[in-house]
Scaffold this motif. Structure first.
Motif, short mmCIF file in Angstrom:
data_model
loop_
_atom_site.label_atom_id
_atom_site.label_comp_id
_atom_site.label_asym_id
_atom_site.label_seq_id
_atom_site.Cartn_x
_atom_site.Cartn_y
_atom_site.Cartn_z
N CYS A 114 -2.63 -1.71 -32.44
CA CYS A 114 -1.45 -2.08 -33.21
C CYS A 114 -1.29 -1.09 -34.35
O CYS A 114 -2.25 -0.81 -35.06
CB CYS A 114 -1.61 -3.50 -33.75
N CYS A 156 2.23 -7.94 -31.34
CA CYS A 156 0.87 -8.14 -31.81
C CYS A 156 0.76 -9.57 -32.31
O CYS A 156 1.54 -10.00 -33.15
CB CYS A 156 0.57 -7.15 -32.93
N LYS A 194 -1.53 -10.84 -34.04
CA LYS A 194 -2.10 -10.94 -35.39
C LYS A 194 -1.02 -10.83 -36.45
O LYS A 194 -0.95 -11.64 -37.36
CB LYS A 194 -3.12 -9.82 -35.60
N CYS A 195 -0.19 -9.77 -36.35
CA CYS A 195 0.77 -9.54 -37.42
C CYS A 195 2.22 -9.72 -36.97
O CYS A 195 3.13 -9.65 -37.77
CB CYS A 195 0.58 -8.13 -38.02
ZN LIG Z 1 -0.82 -6.10 -35.61
#
Ligand SMILES: [Zn+2]
Length: 108
Positions: free
Chosen positions: A76, A97, A99-100
């Motif tokens: 990422c 992604c 996560k983000c």
């Molecule tokens: Zn990310």
């Protein structure tokens, strides 16, 4: 068959093997085998013999070998190792992604 999350020209990080921790660009994807060819990863040296009567020099050529997609992870751009998810917008399935939340564009 599930489509691979990894596409050509993606940047991936290697999780296993002698090249663990390396990142590289995906050169080729083999969806039927579930493998990818990653630039500078799992490079094997091949001995090239000179052929009689030809002016080609014998020596050692380096070439990448395919590795399993389960041994690589998409990188990422903002947070490093991406956990890839999908978001559907209209007819297109975007990779994101987890996560983000950033979209991971497919480079052409
Ligand atoms: Zn990310």
């Amino acid at each position: 068959m599930p489509s691979l999350m990894i596409h050509r020209n993606d940047t991936v990080k290697v999780l296993a093997g002698t090249d663990r921790g390396k990142t590289g660009r995906v050169l080729r994807v083999f969806p039927d085998k579930g493998t990818v060819l990653v630039e500078h990863v799992r490079v094997v040296k091949k001995t090239v013999s000179s052929k009689r009567g030809q002016r080609t020099k014998g020596g050692i050529a380096e070439q990448e070998s395919p590795i399993s997609v389960s041994n690589v992870v998409l990188v990422c751009p903002s947070c490093g190792d991406a956990r890839v998810g999908h978001r559907v917008e209209g007819d297109t399935r975007l990779r994101i992604c987890k996560k983000c939340g950033q979209e991971l564009p497919t480079k052409k």
